[in-house]
Design a protein around this motif. Structure first.
Motif, PDB file in Angstrom:
ATOM      1  N   GLY A 305      -2.475 -12.791  -6.628  1.00 29.62           N
ATOM      2  CA  GLY A 305      -2.350 -11.374  -6.947  1.00 29.62           C
ATOM      3  C   GLY A 305      -2.338 -10.476  -5.724  1.00 29.62           C
ATOM      4  N   GLY A 306      -2.324  -9.174  -5.979  1.00 30.46           N
ATOM      5  CA  GLY A 306      -2.398  -8.187  -4.916  1.00 30.46           C
ATOM      6  C   GLY A 306      -1.088  -7.887  -4.222  1.00 30.46           C
ATOM      7  N   ARG A 307       0.036  -8.316  -4.838  1.00 35.64           N
ATOM      8  CA  ARG A 307       1.328  -8.147  -4.170  1.00 35.64           C
ATOM      9  C   ARG A 307       2.243  -7.145  -4.863  1.00 35.64           C
ATOM     10  NH1 ARG A 307      -0.414 -13.288  -3.881  1.00 35.64           N
ATOM     11  NH2 ARG A 307      -0.331 -14.349  -1.845  1.00 35.64           N
ATOM     12  N   GLY A 308       1.799  -6.539  -5.950  1.00 35.90           N
ATOM     13  CA  GLY A 308       2.680  -5.666  -6.728  1.00 35.90           C
ATOM     14  C   GLY A 308       3.204  -4.489  -5.939  1.00 35.90           C
ATOM     15  N   LEU A 309       2.301  -3.686  -5.374  1.00 35.70           N
ATOM     16  CA  LEU A 309       2.722  -2.507  -4.627  1.00 35.70           C
ATOM     17  C   LEU A 309       3.405  -2.895  -3.318  1.00 35.70           C
ATOM     18  CD1 LEU A 309       2.809   0.511  -4.867  1.00 35.70           C
ATOM     19  CD2 LEU A 309       0.536   0.644  -3.839  1.00 35.70           C
ATOM     20  N   LEU A 310       3.006  -4.028  -2.749  1.00 38.07           N
ATOM     21  CA  LEU A 310       3.686  -4.549  -1.558  1.00 38.07           C
ATOM     22  C   LEU A 310       5.150  -4.833  -1.879  1.00 38.07           C
ATOM     23  CD1 LEU A 310       3.219  -5.545   1.411  1.00 38.07           C
ATOM     24  CD2 LEU A 310       2.837  -7.814   0.429  1.00 38.07           C
ATOM     25  N   LEU A 311       5.403  -5.445  -3.027  1.00 34.95           N
ATOM     26  CA  LEU A 311       6.775  -5.733  -3.446  1.00 34.95           C
ATOM     27  C   LEU A 311       7.548  -4.446  -3.704  1.00 34.95           C
ATOM     28  CD1 LEU A 311       8.982  -7.714  -4.308  1.00 34.95           C
ATOM     29  CD2 LEU A 311       7.942  -7.754  -6.595  1.00 34.95           C
ATOM     30  N   VAL A 312       6.904  -3.474  -4.326  1.00 38.31           N
ATOM     31  CA  VAL A 312       7.561  -2.196  -4.587  1.00 38.31           C
ATOM     32  C   VAL A 312       8.011  -1.544  -3.280  1.00 38.31           C
ATOM     33  CG1 VAL A 312       7.208   0.153  -5.477  1.00 38.31           C
ATOM     34  CG2 VAL A 312       6.365  -1.807  -6.769  1.00 38.31           C
ATOM     35  N   ASN A 313       7.148  -1.582  -2.275  1.00 42.76           N
ATOM     36  CA  ASN A 313       7.517  -1.024  -0.970  1.00 42.76           C
ATOM     37  C   ASN A 313       8.697  -1.763  -0.353  1.00 42.76           C
ATOM     38  OD1 ASN A 313       6.021   1.283  -0.190  1.00 42.76           O
ATOM     39  ND2 ASN A 313       4.187   0.041   0.119  1.00 42.76           N
ATOM     40  N   GLN A 314       8.774  -3.073  -0.554  1.00 43.24           N
ATOM     41  CA  GLN A 314       9.880  -3.840  -0.003  1.00 43.24           C
ATOM     42  C   GLN A 314      11.193  -3.524  -0.715  1.00 43.24           C
ATOM     43  OE1 GLN A 314       9.668  -5.751   2.765  1.00 43.24           O
ATOM     44  NE2 GLN A 314       7.553  -5.068   2.884  1.00 43.24           N
ATOM     45  N   LEU A 315      11.133  -3.210  -1.988  1.00 43.79           N
ATOM     46  CA  LEU A 315      12.343  -3.010  -2.781  1.00 43.79           C
ATOM     47  C   LEU A 315      12.915  -1.598  -2.674  1.00 43.79           C
ATOM     48  CD1 LEU A 315      11.245  -4.859  -6.046  1.00 43.79           C
ATOM     49  CD2 LEU A 315      12.989  -5.643  -4.431  1.00 43.79           C
ATOM     50  N   ALA A 316      12.061  -0.588  -2.658  1.00 41.15           N
ATOM     51  CA  ALA A 316      12.515   0.793  -2.763  1.00 41.15           C
ATOM     52  C   ALA A 316      12.899   1.370  -1.403  1.00 41.15           C
ATOM     53  CB  ALA A 316      11.426   1.658  -3.401  1.00 41.15           C
ATOM     54  N   ASP A 317      13.755   2.382  -1.427  1.00 38.22           N
ATOM     55  CA  ASP A 317      14.140   3.087  -0.204  1.00 38.22           C
ATOM     56  C   ASP A 317      13.112   4.137   0.188  1.00 38.22           C
ATOM     57  OD1 ASP A 317      16.741   1.849   0.365  1.00 38.22           O
ATOM     58  OD2 ASP A 317      17.346   2.740  -1.532  1.00 38.22           O
ATOM     59  N   LEU A 318      12.257   4.518  -0.738  1.00 34.99           N
ATOM     60  CA  LEU A 318      11.156   5.437  -0.449  1.00 34.99           C
ATOM     61  C   LEU A 318      10.147   5.310  -1.576  1.00 34.99           C
ATOM     62  CD1 LEU A 318       9.869   7.776   1.229  1.00 34.99           C
ATOM     63  CD2 LEU A 318      11.132   9.369  -0.239  1.00 34.99           C
ATOM     64  N   VAL A 319       8.854   5.286  -1.203  1.00 27.74           N
ATOM     65  CA  VAL A 319       7.771   5.287  -2.186  1.00 27.74           C
ATOM     66  C   VAL A 319       6.826   6.417  -1.826  1.00 27.74           C
ATOM     67  CG1 VAL A 319       5.846   4.004  -3.191  1.00 27.74           C
ATOM     68  CG2 VAL A 319       7.946   2.791  -2.536  1.00 27.74           C
ATOM     69  N   ARG A 320       6.562   7.272  -2.795  1.00 28.38           N
ATOM     70  CA  ARG A 320       5.584   8.351  -2.618  1.00 28.38           C
ATOM     71  C   ARG A 320       4.480   8.157  -3.648  1.00 28.38           C
ATOM     72  NH1 ARG A 320       6.916  13.182  -0.549  1.00 28.38           N
ATOM     73  NH2 ARG A 320       4.652  13.425  -0.607  1.00 28.38           N
ATOM     74  N   ILE A 321       3.245   8.352  -3.209  1.00 29.48           N
ATOM     75  CA  ILE A 321       2.088   8.144  -4.078  1.00 29.48           C
ATOM     76  C   ILE A 321       1.160   9.345  -3.986  1.00 29.48           C
ATOM     77  CG2 ILE A 321       0.058   6.714  -4.548  1.00 29.48           C
ATOM     78  CD1 ILE A 321       1.557   4.362  -3.313  1.00 29.48           C
ATOM     79  N   HIS A 322       0.713   9.812  -5.154  1.00 30.07           N
ATOM     80  CA  HIS A 322      -0.381  10.783  -5.203  1.00 30.07           C
ATOM     81  C   HIS A 322      -1.449  10.195  -6.116  1.00 30.07           C
ATOM     82  CE1 HIS A 322      -2.384  14.585  -6.820  1.00 30.07           C
ATOM     83  NE2 HIS A 322      -2.762  14.452  -5.559  1.00 30.07           N
ATOM     84  N   THR A 323      -2.647   9.977  -5.559  1.00 32.73           N
ATOM     85  CA  THR A 323      -3.694   9.313  -6.331  1.00 32.73           C
ATOM     86  C   THR A 323      -5.032   9.996  -6.128  1.00 32.73           C
ATOM     87  OG1 THR A 323      -4.704   7.159  -6.815  1.00 32.73           O
ATOM     88  CG2 THR A 323      -4.191   7.635  -4.495  1.00 32.73           C
ATOM     89  N   GLY A 324      -5.848   9.972  -7.167  1.00 28.65           N
ATOM     90  CA  GLY A 324      -7.187  10.519  -7.136  1.00 28.65           C
ATOM     91  C   GLY A 324      -7.945   9.973  -8.324  1.00 28.65           C
ATOM     92  N   PRO A 325      -9.221  10.322  -8.447  1.00 24.46           N
ATOM     93  CA  PRO A 325     -10.010   9.819  -9.571  1.00 24.46           C
ATOM     94  C   PRO A 325      -9.356  10.167 -10.911  1.00 24.46           C
ATOM     95  CG  PRO A 325     -11.438  10.845  -7.947  1.00 24.46           C
ATOM     96  CD  PRO A 325     -10.027  11.151  -7.532  1.00 24.46           C
ATOM     97  N   GLY A 326      -9.005   9.145 -11.677  1.00 25.97           N
ATOM     98  CA  GLY A 326      -8.491   9.347 -13.030  1.00 25.97           C
ATOM     99  C   GLY A 326      -7.022   9.660 -13.139  1.00 25.97           C
ATOM    100  N   ALA A 327      -6.260   9.655 -12.039  1.00 25.42           N
ATOM    101  CA  ALA A 327      -4.831   9.974 -12.143  1.00 25.42           C
ATOM    102  C   ALA A 327      -4.084   9.462 -10.916  1.00 25.42           C
ATOM    103  CB  ALA A 327      -4.614  11.472 -12.291  1.00 25.42           C
ATOM    104  N   THR A 328      -3.003   8.722 -11.167  1.00 22.02           N
ATOM    105  CA  THR A 328      -2.139   8.248 -10.089  1.00 22.02           C
ATOM    106  C   THR A 328      -0.681   8.447 -10.475  1.00 22.02           C
ATOM    107  OG1 THR A 328      -3.671   6.621  -9.157  1.00 22.02           O
ATOM    108  CG2 THR A 328      -1.333   6.192  -8.855  1.00 22.02           C
ATOM    109  N   THR A 329       0.099   8.949  -9.534  1.00 18.45           N
ATOM    110  CA  THR A 329       1.545   9.071  -9.680  1.00 18.45           C
ATOM    111  C   THR A 329       2.209   8.266  -8.582  1.00 18.45           C
ATOM    112  OG1 THR A 329       1.414  11.297 -10.634  1.00 18.45           O
ATOM    113  CG2 THR A 329       3.508  10.654  -9.646  1.00 18.45           C
TER     114      THR A 329
END
Length: 344
Positions: A305-329
Motif C-alpha cells: 500500500g501507500g502508492r495511490g497518491l504517488l501514482l496519481v502524481n506520476q499520471l497527471a500533468d498537475l495535481v493540486r491538493i487542499h486538505t485540513g481536518p475533516g475535508a480534502t480536495t
C-alpha cells in the motif's frame, strides 16, 4: 568570473557568514544543502552552476541537472568546452517533461537519482520554475521547493535551484527566499532570513478556485466506483484526450475515489470539467492528509500500500491538493491536445 559556493552547516546556517552578508566556504557537509541561485544572464548562470558540477565530477561524485532544455544545452556546452570535464558523466533531465507536474519531481527526479547513490555525496541542479509556468501550476511549484527541505533532511545531497531573476516576477524571487535556506546572488551567498518551511508548504495548501464552466458531478461511495471510471473515460475522450491519456485519467481518479471510500469517510463527490487547456477531475471527501510528503515519497517494494497518491502524481500533468481536518480536495489536470487552427 566563476564563483565557489559556500556550504552552510546542517541547519542551513554558515557560522562564518560575515557582516557584509558574504559567507566563507565550508570544506564539506553531511546534510542537505538547498540554495536558490538568482541569475540574470547566461554568464551568471554558468559562473555558479559550472563550478558546482565541476567539483562533483572532479571528485568522482554523482551529478545531475534537471532543467528546461535551454539550460541543459547551455550547461552541457560549457562542460564540453573544458577538457577536464566530461558532460556524459552528468545525468541530464528535461524538467519541462519530467517535472511537468511539480508533485512528481521529488520522487521521480530528485529521489530517483539520489537513491541510486545512497552512500555518495550527490549534487543536483534542479530548475522547476521558469517563465513559462502558469499561475495554476505555480503554487504547486512553491510547495515542491519547500518540501525538498523535508524530503532530504539528513542526507548528503546538494540541490542548487536556479531562478531567472531577469524573467521571473519579484514575487517568485521573494517566495524562493521562503523555500530556500540559502540564497546565491552573484558572488554573494547569504542565509535567508525569510526561510520558513511551514509557510512554503502552506503556499500550496490553499482553497482552490471554483470550476469555470459546466461541471459533471457524481456522488462517490462503494456503489458508484465503476460508474466514476466510465464517466471519466467518456468525458476525457469528449474533451479531446487520446485513449491512452483517457485511461491514465481513469486510473488516477479510480485511485482517488477508492481512497475516498477507504480513508475519506466512505463518501465524496467527483466533479469533472474542462478548460481551454486542461481536462480536470476533482474529488472532495471528509479525509485529512496529514503528511505533506504523501505522494512524493517512494515506497519500498516490500511495503504494502501507500502508492495511490504517488501514482496519481506520476499520471497527471498537475495535481493540486487542499486538505485540513475533516475535508480534502484533490484536483488533477490532464493537458488537452492543442486545437487545430483554421487555415488554407
Amino acid at each position: 568570473m566563476t564563483s565557489t559556493l559556500p556550504v552552510p552547516d546542517s541547519q542551513g546556517h554558515d557560522p562564518r557568514t560575515g557582516s557584509d552578508g558574504t559567507a566563507a566556504r565550508h570544506p564539506g557537509r553531511e546534510d542537505l544543502w538547498h540554495p536558490a541561485l538568482f541569475y540574470r544572464s547566461p554568464e551568471e548562470y554558468l559562473a555558479t552552476a559550472v563550478p558546482f558540477l565541476a567539483e562533483a565530477l572532479t571528485a568522482g561524485h554523482p551529478a545531475a541537472v534537471a532543467a528546461p532544455r535551454k539550460s541543459l544545452t547551455l550547461l552541457r556546452d560549457a562542460l564540453a568546452a573544458d577538457p577536464a570535464l566530461d558532460p556524459d558523466a552528468v545525468t541530464w533531465v528535461d524538467m519541462t517533461a519530467a517535472g511537468r507536474n511539480p508533485g512528481r519531481i521529488i520522487p521521480g527526479v530528485l529521489r530517483a537519482f539520489a537513491d541510486r547513490h545512497p552512500h555518495a555525496p550527490v549534487r543536483i541542479i534542479g530548475e522547476p520554475i521558469w517563465a513559462g509556468r502558469s499561475r495554476v501550476e505555480y503554487p504547486a511549484c512553491v510547495q515542491h521547493e519547500a518540501l525538498i527541505n523535508a524530503a532530504f533532511t539528513g542526507r548528503p545531497v546538494a540541490i542548487l535551484c536556479p531562478y531567472d531573476a531577469a524573467a521571473l516576477d519579484d514575487r517568485v524571487l521573494a517566495d524562493a527566499a521562503v523555500t530556500h535556506p540559502v540564497l546565491v546572488d552573484g558572488d554573494v551567498t547569504t542565509v535567508s532570513d525569510r526561510y520558513d518551511l511551514g509557510l512554503g508548504v502552506a503556499a500550496g495548501n490553499r482553497p482552490l478556485p471554483d470550476p469555470a464552466g459546466p461541471v459533471v458531478e457524481l456522488a462517490i461511495d462503494d456503489s458508484t466506483l465503476m460508474r466514476a471510471r466510465t464517466t471519466v473515460i467518456e468525458q476525457a475522450v469528449e474533451a479531446g484526450l487520446t485513449r491512452e491519456r483517457a485511461l491514465d485519467a481513469e486510473l488516477a481518479v479510480n485511485e482517488l475515489t477508492c481512497n475516498t471510500v477507504i480513508h475519506g469517510g466512505g463518501r465524496g463527490i467527483l466533479r469533472i470539467w474542462t478548460t481551454g487547456e486542461h481536462f480536470v477531475c476533482q474529488v472532495d471527501d471528509g479525509g485529512h492528509i496529514t503528511d505533506p510528503l504523501a505522494g512524493r515519497r517512494p515506497v519500498p517494494p516490500h511495503v504494502p500500500g501507500g502508492r495511490g497518491l504517488l501514482l496519481v502524481n506520476q499520471l497527471a500533468d498537475l495535481v493540486r491538493i487542499h486538505t485540513g481536518p475533516g475535508a480534502t480536495t484533490i484536483r488533477v489536470h490532464f493537458d488537452r491536445p492543442p486545437r487545430p487552427r483554421d487555415g488554407i
